[in-house]
Scaffold this motif. Structure first.
Motif, PDB file in Angstrom:
ATOM      1  N   ALA A  99       0.804  -1.222   0.000  1.00 43.47           N
ATOM      2  CA  ALA A  99       0.000   0.000   0.000  1.00 43.47           C
ATOM      3  C   ALA A  99       0.839   1.275   0.000  1.00 43.47           C
ATOM      4  O   ALA A  99       0.496   2.246  -0.665  1.00 43.47           O
ATOM      5  N   PHE A 100       1.922   1.317   0.756  1.00 48.55           N
ATOM      6  CA  PHE A 100       2.728   2.524   0.877  1.00 48.55           C
ATOM      7  C   PHE A 100       3.947   2.533  -0.045  1.00 48.55           C
ATOM      8  O   PHE A 100       4.676   3.515  -0.086  1.00 48.55           O
ATOM      9  N   GLU A 101       4.163   1.466  -0.794  1.00 47.64           N
ATOM     10  CA  GLU A 101       5.431   1.331  -1.518  1.00 47.64           C
ATOM     11  C   GLU A 101       5.577   2.329  -2.659  1.00 47.64           C
ATOM     12  O   GLU A 101       6.693   2.653  -3.056  1.00 47.64           O
ATOM     13  N   THR A 102       4.486   2.838  -3.199  1.00 47.24           N
ATOM     14  CA  THR A 102       4.582   3.806  -4.290  1.00 47.24           C
ATOM     15  C   THR A 102       4.944   5.192  -3.780  1.00 47.24           C
ATOM     16  O   THR A 102       5.780   5.888  -4.363  1.00 47.24           O
ATOM     17  N   ILE A 103       4.337   5.595  -2.678  1.00 41.86           N
ATOM     18  CA  ILE A 103       4.528   6.948  -2.173  1.00 41.86           C
ATOM     19  C   ILE A 103       5.787   7.116  -1.339  1.00 41.86           C
ATOM     20  O   ILE A 103       6.373   8.200  -1.289  1.00 41.86           O
ATOM     21  N   VAL A 104       6.266   6.041  -0.693  1.00 41.18           N
ATOM     22  CA  VAL A 104       7.397   6.155   0.225  1.00 41.18           C
ATOM     23  C   VAL A 104       8.668   6.694  -0.443  1.00 41.18           C
ATOM     24  O   VAL A 104       9.314   7.594   0.100  1.00 41.18           O
ATOM     25  N   PRO A 105       9.087   6.184  -1.622  1.00 37.57           N
ATOM     26  CA  PRO A 105      10.292   6.755  -2.239  1.00 37.57           C
ATOM     27  C   PRO A 105      10.180   8.257  -2.475  1.00 37.57           C
ATOM     28  O   PRO A 105      11.165   8.994  -2.319  1.00 37.57           O
ATOM     29  N   VAL A 106       8.991   8.737  -2.824  1.00 39.66           N
ATOM     30  CA  VAL A 106       8.787  10.172  -3.028  1.00 39.66           C
ATOM     31  C   VAL A 106       8.974  10.921  -1.707  1.00 39.66           C
ATOM     32  O   VAL A 106       9.621  11.972  -1.658  1.00 39.66           O
ATOM     33  N   LEU A 107       8.419  10.371  -0.637  1.00 38.66           N
ATOM     34  CA  LEU A 107       8.567  10.995   0.677  1.00 38.66           C
ATOM     35  C   LEU A 107      10.030  11.062   1.102  1.00 38.66           C
ATOM     36  O   LEU A 107      10.481  12.073   1.657  1.00 38.66           O
ATOM     37  N   VAL A 108      10.767   9.989   0.833  1.00 41.88           N
ATOM     38  CA  VAL A 108      12.177   9.956   1.228  1.00 41.88           C
ATOM     39  C   VAL A 108      12.984  10.968   0.419  1.00 41.88           C
ATOM     40  O   VAL A 108      13.867  11.645   0.945  1.00 41.88           O
ATOM     41  N   VAL A 109      12.692  11.104  -0.879  1.00 41.44           N
ATOM     42  CA  VAL A 109      13.370  12.106  -1.713  1.00 41.44           C
ATOM     43  C   VAL A 109      13.133  13.506  -1.146  1.00 41.44           C
ATOM     44  O   VAL A 109      14.069  14.302  -0.996  1.00 41.44           O
ATOM     45  N   LEU A 110      11.884  13.814  -0.830  1.00 41.61           N
ATOM     46  CA  LEU A 110      11.569  15.127  -0.268  1.00 41.61           C
ATOM     47  C   LEU A 110      12.286  15.341   1.061  1.00 41.61           C
ATOM     48  O   LEU A 110      12.803  16.433   1.339  1.00 41.61           O
TER      49      LEU A 110
END
Length: 258
Positions: A99-110
């Protein structure tokens, strides 16, 4: 588990406890190892959360000197970690494991961008406060509370790179040294892991062998991480955060699309 699998889990626990105390993202070490032993993803996540509690506590104890004078801040932000961690643990049992695997990399980049820019942003904020005659709120205000609440929801769900997100938020909104913020991060991580683990004890399946091995290993790693991390100058600590964050992003993307 075979003896070699047990050894691998134990070493992964030491590594995770060390890196969690210094930066965060130790789950990216333990989780793949647990999966490699044959544990299902949710069982591995739950076992990992339980096992990392001693490491979080050990790291927080190792940073106790940097925690002096931060009692009120920790109490307020700890509420966000407690509520968010419980919500995240609940979501783990209700949502699919991806469920969170798509959004997490974006959050980590930010988060990494904020960590890199934090010194400049902090100077800009201080200059603005000097012009307006205002002072920084010692607890970061509603914005930090909300941000840490949401980060803790994710932390209760999976925890990978949670510490990096914490550091980026606190670095932006609190006027304090990176080492002192890292100490708070360790306490908040212990709260999230603790409440999630307590919840899992009653409602989820876990592997006691994995839990014990990671618990002992992470407790050792927490002390190692505290000794190493507290000696790092701010620039070096920030560099380690960025390096670990990039590795985390790559590993998360490989898991998601590889």
């Amino acid at each position: 588990m075979t003896i070699w699998e047990m050894l691998a889990v134990f070493v992964a626990g030491i590594s995770a406890g060390t890196i969690n105390t210094i930066v965060g993202s130790g789950t990216l070490i333990t989780f793949p190892v647990l999966l490699a032993t044959g544990l299902p993803p949710v069982t591995a996540t739950v076992s990992n959360a339980l096992g990392l509690i001693p490491g979080s506590v050990s790291g927080a104890i190792g940073y106790r000197a940097e925690l002096v004078g931060q009692g009120r801040r920790i109490l307020r932000l700890g509420v966000a970690a407690l509520v968010g961690g419980l919500c995240g643990a609940t979501l783990l049992l209700l949502l699919p494991s991806t469920a969170f695997e798509t959004i997490v990399p974006v959050l980590v980049v930010l988060a990494l961008v904020l960590v890199i820019l934090q010194p400049r942003l902090a100077k800009a904020v201080q200059a603005r406060r000097a012009r307006t005659g205002t002072t920084a709120r010692p607890d970061g205000g509603p914005l930090l509370f909300t941000g840490l609440l949401l980060a803790s929801v994710y932390g209760g769900y999976f925890t990978a790179a949670q510490g990096i997100i914490y550091l980026s938020l606190m670095g932006m909104l609190l006027d304090d040294t990176l080492q002192r913020l890292n100490a708070v991060k360790n306490v908040l991580a212990a709260v999230v892991n603790g409440v999630a683990a307590l919840f899992f004890l009653f409602v989820a399946e876990f592997d006691w062998t994995a839990v014990v091995l990671i618990a002992v290993g992470s407790a050792i790693g927490g002390q190692i991480g505290a000794k190493v991390g507290r000696r790092l100058p701010p620039t070096a600590l920030r560099a380690i955060v960025v390096v670990v964050g990039v590795v985390a992003i790559v590993q998360l993307l490989v898991r998601r699309y590889g």
